[in-house]
Design an enzyme around this catalytic site. Structure first.
Site, PDB file in Angstrom:
ATOM      1  N   GLU A  66       3.318   8.713   8.282  1.00 45.14           N
ATOM      2  CA  GLU A  66       3.820   8.118   9.525  1.00 45.14           C
ATOM      3  C   GLU A  66       5.351   8.157   9.611  1.00 45.14           C
ATOM      4  OE1 GLU A  66       2.685   4.038   9.770  1.00 45.14           O
ATOM      5  OE2 GLU A  66       3.496   3.511   7.813  1.00 45.14           O
TER       6      GLU A  66
ATOM      7  N   ARG B  70      -7.895  18.470  16.401  1.00 46.96           N
ATOM      8  CA  ARG B  70      -8.048  17.051  16.696  1.00 46.96           C
ATOM      9  C   ARG B  70      -7.026  16.238  15.893  1.00 46.96           C
ATOM     10  NH1 ARG B  70     -10.926  19.215  19.880  1.00 46.96           N
ATOM     11  NH2 ARG B  70     -13.078  18.694  20.450  1.00 46.96           N
TER      12      ARG B  70
ATOM     13  N   THR C 115     -14.101  12.672 -19.988  1.00 50.37           N
ATOM     14  CA  THR C 115     -15.334  11.984 -20.361  1.00 50.37           C
ATOM     15  C   THR C 115     -15.303  10.566 -19.834  1.00 50.37           C
ATOM     16  OG1 THR C 115     -16.603  11.070 -22.214  1.00 50.37           O
ATOM     17  CG2 THR C 115     -14.282  11.500 -22.616  1.00 50.37           C
TER      18      THR C 115
ATOM     19  N   MET D 226      -0.535   6.020   6.569  1.00 52.41           N
ATOM     20  CA  MET D 226       0.590   5.099   6.453  1.00 52.41           C
ATOM     21  C   MET D 226       1.520   5.520   5.318  1.00 52.41           C
ATOM     22  SD  MET D 226      -1.042   1.346   7.187  1.00 52.41           S
ATOM     23  CE  MET D 226      -1.511   0.857   8.849  1.00 52.41           C
TER      24      MET D 226
ATOM     25  N   ARG E  77     -28.818 -17.268 -11.948  1.00 46.70           N
ATOM     26  CA  ARG E  77     -29.265 -16.020 -12.559  1.00 46.70           C
ATOM     27  C   ARG E  77     -28.081 -15.312 -13.201  1.00 46.70           C
ATOM     28  NH1 ARG E  77     -33.337 -12.400  -9.248  1.00 46.70           N
ATOM     29  NH2 ARG E  77     -34.694 -14.079  -9.994  1.00 46.70           N
TER      30      ARG E  77
ATOM     31  N   ILE F  71       0.830  -1.205   0.000  1.00 39.61           N
ATOM     32  CA  ILE F  71       0.000   0.000   0.000  1.00 39.61           C
ATOM     33  C   ILE F  71       0.863   1.254   0.000  1.00 39.61           C
ATOM     34  CG2 ILE F  71      -1.832  -1.213   1.236  1.00 39.61           C
ATOM     35  CD1 ILE F  71      -1.110   0.611   3.665  1.00 39.61           C
ATOM     36  N   ASP F  72       2.125   1.135   0.388  1.00 41.79           N
ATOM     37  CA  ASP F  72       2.993   2.313   0.497  1.00 41.79           C
ATOM     38  C   ASP F  72       3.435   2.852  -0.860  1.00 41.79           C
ATOM     39  OD1 ASP F  72       2.852   1.959   3.260  1.00 41.79           O
ATOM     40  OD2 ASP F  72       4.645   0.699   3.294  1.00 41.79           O
TER      41      ASP F  72
ATOM     42  N   GLN G 263      -6.727   1.615   6.371  1.00 42.86           N
ATOM     43  CA  GLN G 263      -6.148   1.882   5.049  1.00 42.86           C
ATOM     44  C   GLN G 263      -5.799   0.610   4.291  1.00 42.86           C
ATOM     45  OE1 GLN G 263      -3.068   5.274   5.788  1.00 42.86           O
ATOM     46  NE2 GLN G 263      -3.672   4.467   7.774  1.00 42.86           N
TER      47      GLN G 263
END
Length: 766
Positions: free
Chosen positions: A241, A269, A515, A180, A553, A137-138, A277
């Site tokens: 992080e 906050r 588009t 992260m 279906r 993910i990094d 994540q």
């Protein structure tokens, strides 16, 4: 990762190979037994929408030592496994390369101990092929633009940040959000761009960001205070992080909160998004990325030989790449070394080339110029730039407009927005846009400027060119940015062709394709197409659940696209559709009958094997077989031919593909391309001005009564290459003159005549 497992296994089966799933990562290789399972076609259905990985992942300490790798080698040889496709980060890929390097010695040791036969040692054990796929993910791996999982993680972050912004606006609060990324700031930077965050802290580029402030505290607080004075009700700060300050000390959200409260007195906050994540349904782009890379990995295994280096499969824009695995790992680790030496410029350069461009664009569109910027232009070169939206709405239009406006303002230009396209210009519905006018536009769908399909053309039913030329002169336009779909392309084409009659059109004009149909020639991608794909995939996931619950279906799902099958093709690949019908291939009874027979075989086999019946979807482009094989007609044919074995229903997705919050990818592409558009408009206009200045021509445009106080440099660009389409082709941002692009365009079918890059994916879907 699940889409990758599915693609690797099914492509391996299609190529007569035997795929095994290794459970719990390298630990499964070391343990063997039921941790290494042979998989078949049915074992992999239904896993595309699932987050995480169904085969599991775990850190394995034993594999880091030779005895652990010896055990893994034994299990692989006994099962006849002679190739390993690894999906992971730099540590996992390094471990795979070590295993390959030791393989011959490990097999020889096992043979001496009598744990494998000589036939096994010289047969399956003679060679090990390794192919790496980056799952992280990094997005911290070098030599690839994007890693599997990064786009989905960005989706999760943006969903959370969009919600936090709503709360911040309601309560007039400041929020500091930690995301992260470890030592890579890609997630933080792209999230900041995608949501229009007020500031971002990255590992590769410690603050302060400019030389105007002595420290990051003063810089950040000056920015927040100025935004508050301009009317902003919220402040959003994103902290990676792994963020650090100039002395390499960790920069934590709590410290940022403390500074804001102490210096500005804002109610602040801190939110840490954490492992939210990493989870959730994969995005359409991640499913596409994992599928095409997984298929390429199988090909790489079959192409490998003892003399080739272990490859890593990557991506450069829409092109799948293969690079030396350990070279990529080495380059990745060098980034951290550069940071430790405080060589931040080198660290930025080692990232994907677009990382630095995205960073520069973010800085310039976030920092309001309260002092002359180094790249601000002299008064003699400041332009009046028109911006309009043309065609149907598409995700990313507003983000592109916001970035263009703020860059133009920072460089001393005057951005003019036309409400409702060219018609608004003629009607005089024109406004000089300021910094606050476009605040918050990044996350908004639709078109804040307003858009329609009215375009200039030498035909009675369209906007009269002479009237439009007068409006260009009236408002003193010296450059034009058109954001829109195929109507935007034809508008720029018509303006270019009318220059001989109307010199007012002899200004730099650029079209930024936007588009959902992705049918604009001159580019591989249009803004809005990724947003539409995510809408299609999300709808198909839900439809398949309904279809599965009802057992036998099949749903025929109609998607948009006009005469372009992009949405149906990519949507079918990412949603796991049985097939998709597109205009490029056409549709006839033979094709329909073949697909019906396939569906009948599948349902009969499931009944015979006692397998729960799967819900299935077929995607149909709205234009394919429009006169004969409508969506309803297809469902009727399939239902009748099924003879009660299964049912068929329809779902027409319609305009939900055009609406909603733009995807993070569309937002980031919008910012990137808008910056390039502004740069191109400046360059072309400045070249014209320099020619006049060098020729001692000091003429200026005659001011109209509406703008008497404005004296403007005379921009005159009659050449065909000064009206162009910006695009992404392969790995490059290109600027193609509309006249040349028109030569490879079917204006009747509203798409390029050249074979599109995505058409080959139809075969991969099947």
């Amino acid at each position: 990762m699940n889409a990758c497992v599915r693609a690797v296994a099914r492509c391996a089966l299609a190529r007569c190979c035997i795929p095994y799933a290794v459970l719990e990562g390298y630990q499964g290789l070391v343990d063997g037994g039921d941790k290494v399972k042979r998989v078949g076609w049915e074992d992999l259905r239904g896993i595309m929408p699932l987050g995480g990985t169904v085969i599991g992942s775990a850190r394995c300490l034993p594999f880091r030592s030779r005895p652990g790798r010896l055990a893994a080698c034994l299990n692989m040889v006994k099962l006849g496994i002679d190739a390993l496709i690894v999906v992971g980060g730099d540590g996992s890929l390094t471990g795979a390369d070590i295993l390959r390097a030791e393989w011959a010695g490990l097999v020889e040791e096992l043979a001496k101990e009598g744990k494998v036969t000589q036939e096994e040692a010289t047969g399956v054990g003679a060679e090990l092929k390794i192919v790496g796929l980056v799952g992280s993910i990094d997005n911290d791996m070098a030599m690839t633009d994007i890693t599997i999982g990064a786009n989905t993680s960005l989706h999760r972050i943006c969903e959370a940040l969009d919600s936090i912004v709503s709360t911040a606006l309601s309560h007039q609060r400041a929020f500091v959000v930690e995301v992260m990324g470890r030592h890579c700031g890609w997630l933080a930077l792209m999230a900041a761009i995608a949501v229009g965050a007020d500031w971002v802290f990255l590992p590769e580029r410690p603050p302060p960001m400019t030389s105007r402030y002595p420290d990051w505290e003063s810089e950040m607080c000056a920015l927040l205070q100025r935004n508050k004075e301009m009317g902003n009700r919220k402040a959003l700060i994103i902290v990676c992080e792994g963020a650090i300050d100039q002395s390499l000390q960790p920069l934590k959200p709590e410290k940022v909160k403390e500074v804001i409260e102490k210096r500005l007195g804002l109610d602040t906050r801190v939110t840490t998004l954490g492992h939210i994540q990493r989870g959730g349904t994969p995005s359409a782009y991640d499913r596409f990325l994992a599928t095409v890379q997984g298929a390429r990995a199988v090909d790489a295994v079959l192409e490998a030989n003892p003399t080739t280096m272990s490859p890593m499969i990557g991506m450069s824009e829409n092109q799948v790449t293969s690079v030396p695995l350990m070279e990529a790992v080495k380059t990745t680790k060098e980034v951290a070394n550069c940071v430790s030496r405080k060589d931040f410029a080198a660290a930025m350069d080692l990232r994907d080339p677009e990382f630095k461009h995205a960073y520069d664009a973010y800085i310039e569109s976030t920092l309001l110029a309260d002092a002359p910027l180094s790249n601000s232009v002299p008064a003699t070169h400041r332009l009046r730039v028109g911006i309009c939206h043309v065609g149907a709405p598409a995700g990313g239009m507003n983000a592109a407009t916001r970035s263009a406006v703020r860059l133009l303002l920072n460089r001393g230009h005057t951005p003019l927005g036309f409400s409702n396209g060219f018609q608004g210009l003629v009607d005089g519905d024109v406004k000089t846009l300021n910094w606050q006018d476009v605040n918050g536009w990044t996350t908004r769908g639709g078109s804040e400027l307003g858009t329609n399909r009215v375009q200039p053309a030498p035909l009675p039913e369209f906007l009269e060119l002479g009237l439009l030329a007068y409006s260009f002169q009236k408002w003193g336009l010296q450059a034009l940015l058109v954001i829109g779909g195929f109507e935007g392309f034809t508008s720029v084409l018509n303006l270019s062709r009318a220059r001989a009659l109307y010199p007012a059109f002899c200004i730099p004009i650029i079209h930024l394709p936007a588009t959902v149909s992705n049918n604009v020639p001159g580019t591989d991608y249009s803004l809005g197409s990724d947003t539409a794909l995510n809408a299609i995939v999300e709808a198909c996931d839900r439809i398949k659940l309904s279809a599965a619950a009802s057992r036998k279906r099949v749903f025929i799902v109609e998607v948009q696209g006009g005469e372009c099958g992009y949405l149906a093709t990519l949507g079918g690949l990412a949603a796991g559709a049985t097939t998709s019908y597109i205009p490029e291939e056409g549709l006839n009874l033979a094709r329909i009958q073949t697909d019906i027979q396939h569906l009948k075989r599948r349902y009969i086999e499931e009944d015979q094997r006692g397998i729960a019946n799967e819900g299935r979807v077929i995607l149909r482009n709205e234009a394919v077989g429009a006169k004969t094989y409508t969506t309803e007609q297809l469902a009727n044919i399939i239902r009748d031919e099924a003879k009660g074995l299964f049912d068929a229903r329809t779902a027409v997705l319609g305009h939900l593909q055009q609406g909603g919050v733009p995807s993070p990818l569309d937002r980031c592409r919008a910012v990137r391309l808008a910056v390039n558009c502004v740069d191109w408009l400046e360059r072309v206009a400045f070249e014209s001005l320099e020619k006049k200045l060098n020729g001692s021509n000091t003429d200026v445009n005659r001011d109209s009564d509406d703008i008497k106080s404005t004296r403007r440099p005379n921009v005159y660009c009659p050449d065909s290459d000064t009206a162009c389409v910006i695009g992404i082709r392969g790995a490059q941002v290109t600027y193609s003159p509309v006249e040349s692009v028109a030569g490879e365009t079917n204006l009747t079918k509203r798409k390029a005549t050249m074979r599109p890059w995505w058409l080959e994916l139809q075969g991969l879907t099947r």
